[in-house]
Design a protein around this motif. Structure first.
Motif, PDB file in Angstrom:
ATOM      1  N   ALA A 168       0.841  -1.209   0.000  1.00  0.00           N
ATOM      2  CA  ALA A 168       0.000   0.000   0.000  1.00  0.00           C
ATOM      3  C   ALA A 168       0.871   1.252   0.000  1.00  0.00           C
ATOM      4  O   ALA A 168       0.590   2.224  -0.717  1.00  0.00           O
ATOM      5  CB  ALA A 168      -0.939  -0.005   1.201  1.00  0.00           C
ATOM      6  N   GLN A 169       1.940   1.248   0.805  1.00  0.00           N
ATOM      7  CA  GLN A 169       2.840   2.396   0.865  1.00  0.00           C
ATOM      8  C   GLN A 169       3.524   2.620  -0.482  1.00  0.00           C
ATOM      9  O   GLN A 169       3.631   3.752  -0.974  1.00  0.00           O
ATOM     10  CB  GLN A 169       3.895   2.181   1.941  1.00  0.00           C
ATOM     11  CG  GLN A 169       4.866   3.358   2.099  1.00  0.00           C
ATOM     12  CD  GLN A 169       4.181   4.631   2.544  1.00  0.00           C
ATOM     13  OE1 GLN A 169       3.660   4.694   3.642  1.00  0.00           O
ATOM     14  NE2 GLN A 169       4.147   5.647   1.689  1.00  0.00           N
ATOM     15  N   GLN A 170       3.979   1.537  -1.105  1.00  0.00           N
ATOM     16  CA  GLN A 170       4.633   1.658  -2.405  1.00  0.00           C
ATOM     17  C   GLN A 170       3.646   2.124  -3.469  1.00  0.00           C
ATOM     18  O   GLN A 170       3.980   2.939  -4.340  1.00  0.00           O
ATOM     19  CB  GLN A 170       5.254   0.319  -2.799  1.00  0.00           C
ATOM     20  CG  GLN A 170       6.474  -0.062  -1.975  1.00  0.00           C
ATOM     21  CD  GLN A 170       6.955  -1.471  -2.265  1.00  0.00           C
ATOM     22  OE1 GLN A 170       6.163  -2.366  -2.586  1.00  0.00           O
ATOM     23  NE2 GLN A 170       8.261  -1.680  -2.173  1.00  0.00           N
ATOM     24  N   LEU A 171       2.420   1.624  -3.415  1.00  0.00           N
ATOM     25  CA  LEU A 171       1.399   2.024  -4.386  1.00  0.00           C
ATOM     26  C   LEU A 171       1.086   3.515  -4.250  1.00  0.00           C
ATOM     27  O   LEU A 171       0.892   4.223  -5.247  1.00  0.00           O
ATOM     28  CB  LEU A 171       0.142   1.182  -4.170  1.00  0.00           C
ATOM     29  CG  LEU A 171      -0.840   1.035  -5.345  1.00  0.00           C
ATOM     30  CD1 LEU A 171      -0.141   0.495  -6.578  1.00  0.00           C
ATOM     31  CD2 LEU A 171      -1.991   0.118  -4.939  1.00  0.00           C
ATOM     32  N   ALA A 172       1.068   3.990  -3.023  1.00  0.00           N
ATOM     33  CA  ALA A 172       0.853   5.421  -2.790  1.00  0.00           C
ATOM     34  C   ALA A 172       1.991   6.239  -3.394  1.00  0.00           C
ATOM     35  O   ALA A 172       1.757   7.276  -4.034  1.00  0.00           O
ATOM     36  CB  ALA A 172       0.733   5.699  -1.291  1.00  0.00           C
ATOM     37  N   ASP A 173       3.221   5.773  -3.204  1.00  0.00           N
ATOM     38  CA  ASP A 173       4.374   6.483  -3.756  1.00  0.00           C
ATOM     39  C   ASP A 173       4.360   6.454  -5.291  1.00  0.00           C
ATOM     40  O   ASP A 173       4.730   7.436  -5.939  1.00  0.00           O
ATOM     41  CB  ASP A 173       5.677   5.873  -3.231  1.00  0.00           C
ATOM     42  CG  ASP A 173       5.909   6.187  -1.750  1.00  0.00           C
ATOM     43  OD1 ASP A 173       5.247   7.113  -1.243  1.00  0.00           O
ATOM     44  OD2 ASP A 173       6.733   5.500  -1.125  1.00  0.00           O
ATOM     45  N   ILE A 174       3.954   5.329  -5.866  1.00  0.00           N
ATOM     46  CA  ILE A 174       3.832   5.239  -7.328  1.00  0.00           C
ATOM     47  C   ILE A 174       2.810   6.256  -7.827  1.00  0.00           C
ATOM     48  O   ILE A 174       3.023   6.921  -8.851  1.00  0.00           O
ATOM     49  CB  ILE A 174       3.440   3.804  -7.752  1.00  0.00           C
ATOM     50  CG1 ILE A 174       4.600   2.833  -7.503  1.00  0.00           C
ATOM     51  CG2 ILE A 174       3.034   3.767  -9.227  1.00  0.00           C
ATOM     52  CD1 ILE A 174       4.220   1.365  -7.611  1.00  0.00           C
ATOM     53  N   ALA A 175       1.703   6.382  -7.118  1.00  0.00           N
ATOM     54  CA  ALA A 175       0.664   7.343  -7.514  1.00  0.00           C
ATOM     55  C   ALA A 175       1.207   8.767  -7.507  1.00  0.00           C
ATOM     56  O   ALA A 175       0.965   9.550  -8.443  1.00  0.00           O
ATOM     57  CB  ALA A 175      -0.539   7.232  -6.578  1.00  0.00           C
ATOM     58  N   ILE A 176       1.960   9.101  -6.471  1.00  0.00           N
ATOM     59  CA  ILE A 176       2.517  10.454  -6.354  1.00  0.00           C
ATOM     60  C   ILE A 176       3.566  10.704  -7.429  1.00  0.00           C
ATOM     61  O   ILE A 176       3.572  11.757  -8.086  1.00  0.00           O
ATOM     62  CB  ILE A 176       3.098  10.660  -4.947  1.00  0.00           C
ATOM     63  CG1 ILE A 176       1.960  10.689  -3.915  1.00  0.00           C
ATOM     64  CG2 ILE A 176       3.908  11.954  -4.873  1.00  0.00           C
ATOM     65  CD1 ILE A 176       2.428  10.576  -2.472  1.00  0.00           C
ATOM     66  N   GLN A 177       4.468   9.741  -7.634  1.00  0.00           N
ATOM     67  CA  GLN A 177       5.479   9.882  -8.688  1.00  0.00           C
ATOM     68  C   GLN A 177       4.822  10.039 -10.057  1.00  0.00           C
ATOM     69  O   GLN A 177       5.243  10.871 -10.874  1.00  0.00           O
ATOM     70  CB  GLN A 177       6.404   8.657  -8.698  1.00  0.00           C
ATOM     71  CG  GLN A 177       7.367   8.577  -7.534  1.00  0.00           C
ATOM     72  CD  GLN A 177       8.264   7.346  -7.610  1.00  0.00           C
ATOM     73  OE1 GLN A 177       7.978   6.405  -8.340  1.00  0.00           O
ATOM     74  NE2 GLN A 177       9.366   7.359  -6.861  1.00  0.00           N
ATOM     75  N   SER A 178       3.781   9.245 -10.307  1.00  0.00           N
ATOM     76  CA  SER A 178       3.103   9.278 -11.611  1.00  0.00           C
ATOM     77  C   SER A 178       2.390  10.604 -11.831  1.00  0.00           C
ATOM     78  O   SER A 178       2.393  11.156 -12.941  1.00  0.00           O
ATOM     79  CB  SER A 178       2.116   8.115 -11.711  1.00  0.00           C
ATOM     80  OG  SER A 178       2.769   6.875 -11.565  1.00  0.00           O
ATOM     81  N   ALA A 179       1.784  11.135 -10.774  1.00  0.00           N
ATOM     82  CA  ALA A 179       1.117  12.433 -10.870  1.00  0.00           C
ATOM     83  C   ALA A 179       2.122  13.530 -11.190  1.00  0.00           C
ATOM     84  O   ALA A 179       1.875  14.405 -12.033  1.00  0.00           O
ATOM     85  CB  ALA A 179       0.379  12.747  -9.574  1.00  0.00           C
ATOM     86  N   ASP A 180       3.277  13.494 -10.524  1.00  0.00           N
ATOM     87  CA  ASP A 180       4.304  14.508 -10.772  1.00  0.00           C
ATOM     88  C   ASP A 180       4.864  14.393 -12.194  1.00  0.00           C
ATOM     89  O   ASP A 180       5.158  15.410 -12.836  1.00  0.00           O
ATOM     90  CB  ASP A 180       5.429  14.376  -9.746  1.00  0.00           C
ATOM     91  CG  ASP A 180       5.023  14.860  -8.346  1.00  0.00           C
ATOM     92  OD1 ASP A 180       4.029  15.613  -8.265  1.00  0.00           O
ATOM     93  OD2 ASP A 180       5.682  14.477  -7.366  1.00  0.00           O
ATOM     94  N   SER A 181       5.017  13.170 -12.693  1.00  0.00           N
ATOM     95  CA  SER A 181       5.489  12.986 -14.069  1.00  0.00           C
ATOM     96  C   SER A 181       4.471  13.533 -15.061  1.00  0.00           C
ATOM     97  O   SER A 181       4.829  14.188 -16.045  1.00  0.00           O
ATOM     98  CB  SER A 181       5.749  11.503 -14.353  1.00  0.00           C
ATOM     99  OG  SER A 181       6.882  11.045 -13.653  1.00  0.00           O
ATOM    100  N   ALA A 182       3.206  13.261 -14.810  1.00  0.00           N
ATOM    101  CA  ALA A 182       2.155  13.777 -15.689  1.00  0.00           C
ATOM    102  C   ALA A 182       2.202  15.299 -15.749  1.00  0.00           C
ATOM    103  O   ALA A 182       2.179  15.898 -16.838  1.00  0.00           O
ATOM    104  CB  ALA A 182       0.785  13.308 -15.192  1.00  0.00           C
ATOM    105  N   LYS A 183       2.292  15.913 -14.587  1.00  0.00           N
ATOM    106  CA  LYS A 183       2.315  17.380 -14.520  1.00  0.00           C
ATOM    107  C   LYS A 183       3.530  17.948 -15.237  1.00  0.00           C
ATOM    108  O   LYS A 183       3.448  18.980 -15.916  1.00  0.00           O
ATOM    109  CB  LYS A 183       2.308  17.827 -13.057  1.00  0.00           C
ATOM    110  CG  LYS A 183       2.061  19.312 -12.862  1.00  0.00           C
ATOM    111  CD  LYS A 183       1.862  19.644 -11.392  1.00  0.00           C
ATOM    112  CE  LYS A 183       1.537  21.120 -11.196  1.00  0.00           C
ATOM    113  NZ  LYS A 183       1.323  21.439  -9.767  1.00  0.00           N
ATOM    114  N   ALA A 184       4.676  17.263 -15.112  1.00  0.00           N
ATOM    115  CA  ALA A 184       5.901  17.743 -15.745  1.00  0.00           C
ATOM    116  C   ALA A 184       5.798  17.770 -17.258  1.00  0.00           C
ATOM    117  O   ALA A 184       6.481  18.557 -17.921  1.00  0.00           O
ATOM    118  CB  ALA A 184       7.077  16.847 -15.332  1.00  0.00           C
ATOM    119  N   PHE A 185       4.908  16.940 -17.817  1.00  0.00           N
ATOM    120  CA  PHE A 185       4.756  16.896 -19.269  1.00  0.00           C
ATOM    121  C   PHE A 185       3.437  17.504 -19.735  1.00  0.00           C
ATOM    122  O   PHE A 185       2.939  17.199 -20.817  1.00  0.00           O
ATOM    123  CB  PHE A 185       4.904  15.454 -19.762  1.00  0.00           C
ATOM    124  CG  PHE A 185       6.328  14.961 -19.701  1.00  0.00           C
ATOM    125  CD1 PHE A 185       7.205  15.186 -20.746  1.00  0.00           C
ATOM    126  CD2 PHE A 185       6.806  14.317 -18.575  1.00  0.00           C
ATOM    127  CE1 PHE A 185       8.520  14.765 -20.685  1.00  0.00           C
ATOM    128  CE2 PHE A 185       8.124  13.887 -18.492  1.00  0.00           C
ATOM    129  CZ  PHE A 185       8.987  14.116 -19.560  1.00  0.00           C
TER     130      PHE A 185
END
Length: 500
Positions: A348-365
């Protein structure tokens, strides 16, 4: 920036009068989307080339507001039918029907508008209304009830169009994403190493990147091998393309590699052996700041690409894991899928971190992140350990990043289809409009991205690796030349972003 596409509904209708009326009301420039060159590209089936070029032209105008003259129906040019929909989506423009309807009654006018609406059935939120010349206002008003479209008046008597001026961006189109990515990469001007230097697709992608100024590529391979591939494939090698024999570089990285791995007791002899692997060699080039990024995977596995990076580059400050996303260039918009390449069974903790990383990547592009935590259950429709992990991950992600729109668990259709989202998760800030989809495990994510990619003939850009200190990106071994070009561009943009 308000963008309005005038879509002529009547054959032979000159849309210029309507365009001029809207341009005056919105203080906007007028842009003609179709010329002889465009018609040639469309007749040849090169729609993406036209859309990309059009997005570039619009960007170059740098207009506050823009009115685009759309394509009129033409029985002799069937290949143009329906292109207004794709044009509106590519530019994220509001579509306005322009009709000439002398002496028509409300039923006839509504029938014509409803026929035209069918082209936009797969593009929700694009159609904004219509104007009609040659018909009484009362007839047009009556037609609104039968079509559900807003009546904006006529070319010589336009009504209030403030709703168009305040229209918010609804999506990032594939054409806009491609244009932004290549433009950002050109501005970044980064040096990217390609360890699979003699692999045919990689050679061709590197040549394209140099021709288009996307990145300065370094092919790790013997020159004669690269030239043989180029000759066989008819690839013209630019003079600026660097081709470096890996054997000539090994010795200079032995000592730095031993220093980086001294805690593991790495000896010079072992370092020399490991540096025979061009992925390890390329990673050391990046570790020593001799290149800005690395792209591999056309031949090597994901593990072969990532392992040296984890050993020599390490994770970025604050990153708990390395994950991945694919940018899925669907017909109507670009979605971000994560994690589809790295983590088999995240907690669950890793999935949360993946969600945050993915959101930041989306925003960056350039993608507004609305994150859906995907499950076989929406809200409380199902239960079990797999659902519980997604529920907990959603809670943790929200606590860590309250600034992000994150919701879950959501089924794929509830996340992406407005009607289903409204029905299954009413009041959700994400349901029906998700742009970032985080899958519960690698099995689900990888199968879903490949099914969408192959069944719908969708271009997937990535995987883009998240959480490393410097950009290393993996390729699918089935990658096309186009995939490699875009991954090189992604890597160049990442390298620029990591400078800050």
């Amino acid at each position: 920036m308000a963008k309005v596409l005038i879509v002529p509904v009547s054959a032979g209708l000159d849309a210029s009068a309507a365009a001029q009326a809207f341009a005056k009301a919105l203080d906007a420039q007028i842009f003609q989307a179709v010329d002889a060159t465009a018609e040639t590209l469309l007749a040849q089936g090169k729609s993406d080339d036209w859309f990309d070029a059009t997005v570039g032209k619009v960007a170059a105008l740098d207009a506050d507001n823009l009115i685009i003259e759309g394509i009129a129906p033409d029985a002799d040019k069937i290949y143009l039918a329906g292109k207004n929909v794709e044009l509106a989506l590519s530019l994220d423009a509001a579509a306005i029907f322009a009709v000439r309807s002398d002496n028509a009654d409300a039923d006839e006018l509504a029938h014509r508008l409803n026929l035209a609406k069918q082209f936009f059935a797969t593009a929700p939120g694009v159609l904004e209304g219509f104007i009609v010349d040659g018909a009484a206002a009362s007839v047009a008003e009556a037609a609104t009830e039968k079509t559900g479209l807003t009546f904006f008046g006529s070319s010589d008597a336009l009504k209030d169009v403030s709703v168009l001026a305040s229209r918010e961006a609804k999506r990032l189109s594939p054409a806009q994403f491609r244009y932004n990515l290549i433009d950002f990469a050109r501005q970044a001007d980064k040096r990217i190493v390609l360890p699979e230097g003699a692999e045919p697709r990689t050679v061709q992608a590197a040549a394209i990147c140099h021709e288009k100024g996307i990145a300065r590529c370094v092919l790790l391979a013997k020159r004669e091998e690269v030239e043989a591939v180029a000759k066989e494939r008819g690839i013209s090698l630019p003079d600026s393309l660097e081709i470096v024999d890996p054997a000539s570089l090994v010795e200079q990285y032995v000592e730095p590699m031993c220093e980086l791995r001294k805690s593991k007791g790495l000896t010079p002899e072992d370092a020399r052996k490991q540096l025979q692997d061009t992925v390890v060699l390329g990673t050391m080039m990046m570790a020593q700041n001799d290149v800005d990024g690395l792209v591999s995977g056309a031949v090597h596995t994901t593990a072969n690409t990532i392992r040296p990076a984890l050993q020599l580059i390490k994770t970025a400050p604050g990153a708990s894991l390395v994950s991945s996303v694919f940018f899925m260039l669907l017909p109507n918009q670009v979605l971000v899928f994560g994690d589809c390449a790295v983590n088999p069974n995240p907690t669950a903790q890793q999935l949360a971190d993946i969600a945050i990383q993915s959101a930041d990547s989306a925003k960056a592009f350039g993608i507004d992140p609305k994150v859906a935590m995907i499950s076989y259950s929406t809200v409380n429709s199902g239960s079990g350990p797999d659902v519980d992990i997604v529920i907990e991950a959603t809670k943790l992600a929200r606590e860590k990043r309250p600034d992000l729109a994150i919701d879950g668990p959501l089924q794929y259709d509830a996340a992406t289809v407005p009607g289903v989202g409204k029905s299954k998760a009413p009041g959700s800030p994400v349901a029906g409009q998700a742009t970032v989809l985080v899958f519960p495990d690698l099995n689900t994510g990888n199968c879903t991205y490949k099914a969408v990619q192959r069944s719908a003939n969708v271009l997937s850009v990535g995987p883009l690796l998240q959480g490393l200190r410097k950009p290393v990106n993996d390729l699918s071994r089935g990658a096309l030349v186009e995939d490699i070009v875009f991954t090189i561009a992604l890597t160049a943009v990442q390298a620029k972003q990591m400078e800050g």
